[in-house]
Design a protein around this motif. Structure first.
Motif, short mmCIF file in Angstrom:
data_model
loop_
_atom_site.label_atom_id
_atom_site.label_comp_id
_atom_site.label_asym_id
_atom_site.label_seq_id
_atom_site.Cartn_x
_atom_site.Cartn_y
_atom_site.Cartn_z
N TYR A 15 -12.00 -3.84 -0.87
CA TYR A 15 -11.04 -2.75 -0.43
C TYR A 15 -10.38 -2.67 1.14
O TYR A 15 -9.44 -2.83 1.28
CB TYR A 15 -11.56 -1.38 -0.66
N ARG A 46 0.84 -1.12 0.03
CA ARG A 46 0.14 0.21 -0.13
C ARG A 46 0.94 1.27 0.08
O ARG A 46 2.00 1.30 0.45
CB ARG A 46 -1.04 0.09 1.17
N VAL A 89 -4.39 1.62 -1.09
CA VAL A 89 -4.68 0.38 -1.84
C VAL A 89 -4.58 0.59 -3.12
O VAL A 89 -3.75 0.18 -4.07
CB VAL A 89 -5.77 -0.49 -1.56
N ASP A 109 -3.56 5.31 9.13
CA ASP A 109 -4.59 4.64 8.77
C ASP A 109 -5.71 5.25 9.76
O ASP A 109 -6.86 5.42 9.45
CB ASP A 109 -4.49 3.19 9.27
N ILE A 166 -8.85 -2.33 11.63
CA ILE A 166 -7.97 -1.46 11.11
C ILE A 166 -7.77 -0.06 12.25
O ILE A 166 -6.83 0.39 12.61
CB ILE A 166 -8.26 -0.87 9.87
N TRP A 210 -6.89 -3.63 2.38
CA TRP A 210 -6.31 -2.75 3.53
C TRP A 210 -5.77 -3.53 4.65
O TRP A 210 -4.59 -3.07 5.16
CB TRP A 210 -7.14 -1.66 3.86
N ARG A 255 -2.38 8.23 -0.66
CA ARG A 255 -3.82 7.63 -0.34
C ARG A 255 -4.84 8.49 -0.57
O ARG A 255 -4.69 9.78 -0.45
CB ARG A 255 -3.76 7.03 1.14
N PRO A 271 0.69 4.67 1.46
CA PRO A 271 0.07 5.89 2.23
C PRO A 271 0.13 7.13 1.82
O PRO A 271 -0.47 8.04 2.21
CB PRO A 271 0.47 5.31 3.77
N ASN A 294 1.48 -7.13 7.69
CA ASN A 294 0.13 -6.28 7.53
C ASN A 294 -0.60 -5.95 8.92
O ASN A 294 -0.09 -6.46 9.95
CB ASN A 294 -0.74 -7.14 6.52
N GLY A 314 -7.06 3.67 2.18
CA GLY A 314 -5.90 3.33 2.91
C GLY A 314 -4.63 2.97 1.77
O GLY A 314 -3.67 2.34 2.27
#
Lengths: 442, 218
Positions: free
Chosen positions: A83, A39, A49, A160, A152, A87, A44, A41, A98, A47
């Motif tokens: 999605y 990802r 992605v 995030d 998350i 994330w 973004r 960030p 992750n 997230g």
């Protein structure tokens, strides 16, 4: 965008390492960064992605986002949980773990996720019993989204959580955490009226309006959503842009600090240690000065390759090499510039030899290197105020050099003139005609 | 000839004291300033022969000092000093009215010589400035026909003799060496350089400014 099938499998528990299959078979035509999927960030909207997939596969993030929205529309809302899962399962750039690996051990987070999900399931069951229509079928996938977002929220990185805070902001208005201003209250009232009108239109079963129903209703609902959430979206976009700018500034500072540390402080340390050797100190200071100057005022990285493609770049290279190797300052002046061809490369090679020669033998404190690019020819003058020599009585080893300078020039149709006398210094004038096709500026 | 009276304008105290110590016996340093406004006030009060002026000052470029002082005291002469060599800065301060430009790495003897030369009304070009001028006045492409030729086209071009003199300065020749090389007197060399300076300051040729700006980007 990764192929949807693949995501479904991931969702079912086949979580192994993300495959390298190109999405839609485009791998051969696009070039991504070639590393593992991460990802981004830094770039973004949610997230990171879409930005991550874009960087991975060499697409534009906007394309990936549009594809994602289309997938969401076609799959009746399944795009959102996809999605959220991405994330959860794709690590952020520069990391290997992750969010899910952290969430697994977070019992409180899992309880919260399960609680929220079952609450939503309950609400949806009730709404389903009351016949909520298409809305309910869109809402079911969001059970997974809510559970994922809860995880998350509990386990994500600072970035995030900040994104989620932004996303949940309107709920704050709903629960009274954030006091709405009079204007935003008015806006929300109008939006509510539009929404009610739109939904009423959508659900009303008046036969005469049956054809217009989807169109008009959807338009009203969209208008309501834009009115209610538009300012908030704008603020998110602005905050993200500000954050990106701040990050860019911080990176620039780090870059400058690294440069100052790497080269300037190192040189100062060296100068302190070599204080007893004036020649060496001058050489170090010159080198640092030149490096810093080219970095600050010419925007050029001194280590950058490909500098020698023009006459000015070649002259700079001679200056650097001679100063570094022989510790004799070279005052270089270039007038005009043009791209190098074979003839001019030979000219620069000859000029380099003449300069090295002056540095090694003349005993002069400084060497002048002057290059001028004219429409018809390029001339370089290498001059020192050193001891000079008697051209008739040149020692054998120096004669070789002089001849090689001369030979290089005449083979290409140029000329080399050496003016010198004992005690008078030496001046080597090199002239090379330019090929018929002048390139670059003169 | 008595020692020229000099005011130093530079925001680096270390550099000022260094120059003062080095030049102390050859010129009379009558004052120091570290920024634009204090410099303008001090120069107006002391009326020195020469102002040694740093191109970069915190409160605006060195040309601000030149412009302000030239307006009320045209007889004060300026010699610009710079560590940067960025052509746009150098050209700007020369066009504001400075009579010369040298880099801060110049040797003490050469700096004292340059100060004396400027005090006597001559121009002083470093080898780098000579390169800039040659570059700026190089055979530029013809101006587009919709641009009116400048009022005095003589100002927009260097004579071949001036070009020769500038080339030799760029190669590190002193005025005396140039005189010997070209079989002319040192006075003639000086007048050529002064004439180039006048063209540099008065030329309306718009390429000059554009050239300096582009040079930085190239």
């Amino acid at each position: 965008m990764e192929h949807p099938d693949r995501w479904h499998r991931d969702q079912l528990g086949h979580r192994g390492p993300f495959g390298r299959h190109g999405p839609f078979g485009l791998r051969e035509r696009r070039s991504g960064h070639g590393g593992p999927l991460r990802r981004e960030p830094a770039d973004r909207l949610g997230g990171g992605v879409a930005a991550g997939i874009a960087a991975w596969r060499g697409f534009s993030p906007t394309t990936v986002r549009i594809v994602f929205v289309l997938v969401t529309l076609v799959s009746a809302g399944w795009g959102v949980p996809l999605y959220v899962l991405a994330w959860l399962f794709i690590p952020a750039t520069g990391t290997d773990a992750n969010i899910f690996s952290k969430a697994r051990t977070d019992a409180g987070g899992i309880r919260l996720a399960v609680g929220l999900a079952s609450l939503l399931i309950f609400v949806l069951l009730v709404a389903g019993a009351l016949n909520g229509g298409w809305f309910i079928s869109w809402a079911w996938p969001q059970v997974f989204s809510v559970a994922g977002l809860a995880l998350i929220w509990r386990n994500g990185a600072e970035e995030d959580q900040a994104t989620l805070r932004h996303l949940l902001e309107p709920l704050g208005v709903a629960t009274g955490d954030v006091r709405p201003t009079r204007r935003s209250a008015l806006r929300l009232v109008i939006a509510g009226a539009l929404m009610a009108g739109g939904l009423g239109w959508l659900f009303s079963a008046h036969a005469s309006l049956a054809l217009l129903r989807p169109l008009g209703g959807v338009l009203l609902v969209i208008a309501a959503i834009v009115l209610a959430l538009g300012p908030w979206w704008l603020r998110i976009a602005r905050d993200l842009a500000l954050e990106r700018q701040a990050k860019a500034r911080a990176e620039e500072r780090v870059d400058i600090a690294a440069r100052v540390h790497d080269s300037v402080l190192q040189t100062l340390a060296l100068i302190q240690r070599r204080a007893d050797d004036p020649q060496k100190v001058i050489q170090l200071a010159r080198m640092q000065e030149r490096e810093l100057r080219s970095w600050l005022f010419e925007g050029r990285d001194p280590d950058e390759a490909g500098e020698e493609l023009t006459v000015a770049g070649g002259v700079r290279k001679i200056q650097q090499d001679v100063e570094a190797r022989y510790g004799v300052p070279v005052e270089a002046v270039t007038v005009g510039d043009c791209d190098l061809d074979d003839n001019l490369t030979a000219l620069l090679a000859a000029a380099g030899e003449a300069t090295v020669n002056a540095a090694k033998w003349s005993g002069a404190g400084v060497i002048s290197l002057f290059a001028e690019v004219e429409p018809g020819e390029v001339s370089i003058v290498v001059r020192d105020r050193g001891k000079g020599f008697d051209p008739e009585a040149v020692p054998e080893d120096r004669k070789g050099l002089a001849e090689s300078v001369h030979g290089r020039m005449t083979r290409r149709g140029g000329t080399a003139t050496v003016t010198t006398a004992p005690g008078e210094g030496t001046k080597v004038t090199l002239k090379m005609p330019r090929s018929s096709l002048p390139a670059g500026r003169t | 000839m008595s020692m020229p009276r000099v005011v130093l304008v530079d925001d680096h105290g270390l550099f000022r004291s260094g120059v003062r110590a080095e030049l102390g016996r050859q010129v009379e340093v009558v004052g120091e300033a570290d920024d634009v406004q204090p410099a303008i006030d001090l120069i107006g009060e002391l009326l020195p022969d020469v102002v040694l002026l740093d191109v970069h000052l915190p409160g605006g470029g060195g040309q601000a000092v030149v412009q302000a002082v030239k307006a009320s005291h045209p007889e004060v002469r300026f010699l610009a000093l710079s560590a940067s060599d960025a052509p746009e800065d150098v050209i700007a301060v020369i066009r504001a009215g400075a009579r010369g430009y040298v880099t801060k790495t110049i040797s003490t003897a050469e700096l004292a010589d340059a100060v004396r030369r400027v005090a006597a009304g001559d121009a002083v070009f470093s080898h780098r400035l000579a390169g800039f001028v040659l570059d700026a006045f190089a055979a530029a492409p013809e101006a587009p026909s919709d641009v009116k030729p400048s009022f005095d086209s003589e100002l927009d071009q260097l004579t071949s003799r001036e070009r020769e003199v500038l080339r030799l300065i760029a190669q590190g020749y002193t005025y005396k060496e140039i005189a010997k090389e070209l079989f002319i007197s040192t006075k003639t060399v000086e007048s050529h350089v002064s004439s180039v300076l006048r063209k540099l300051q008065l030329s309306t040729r718009h390429q000059l400014t554009r050239w300096a700006a582009e040079r930085r980007l190239a």
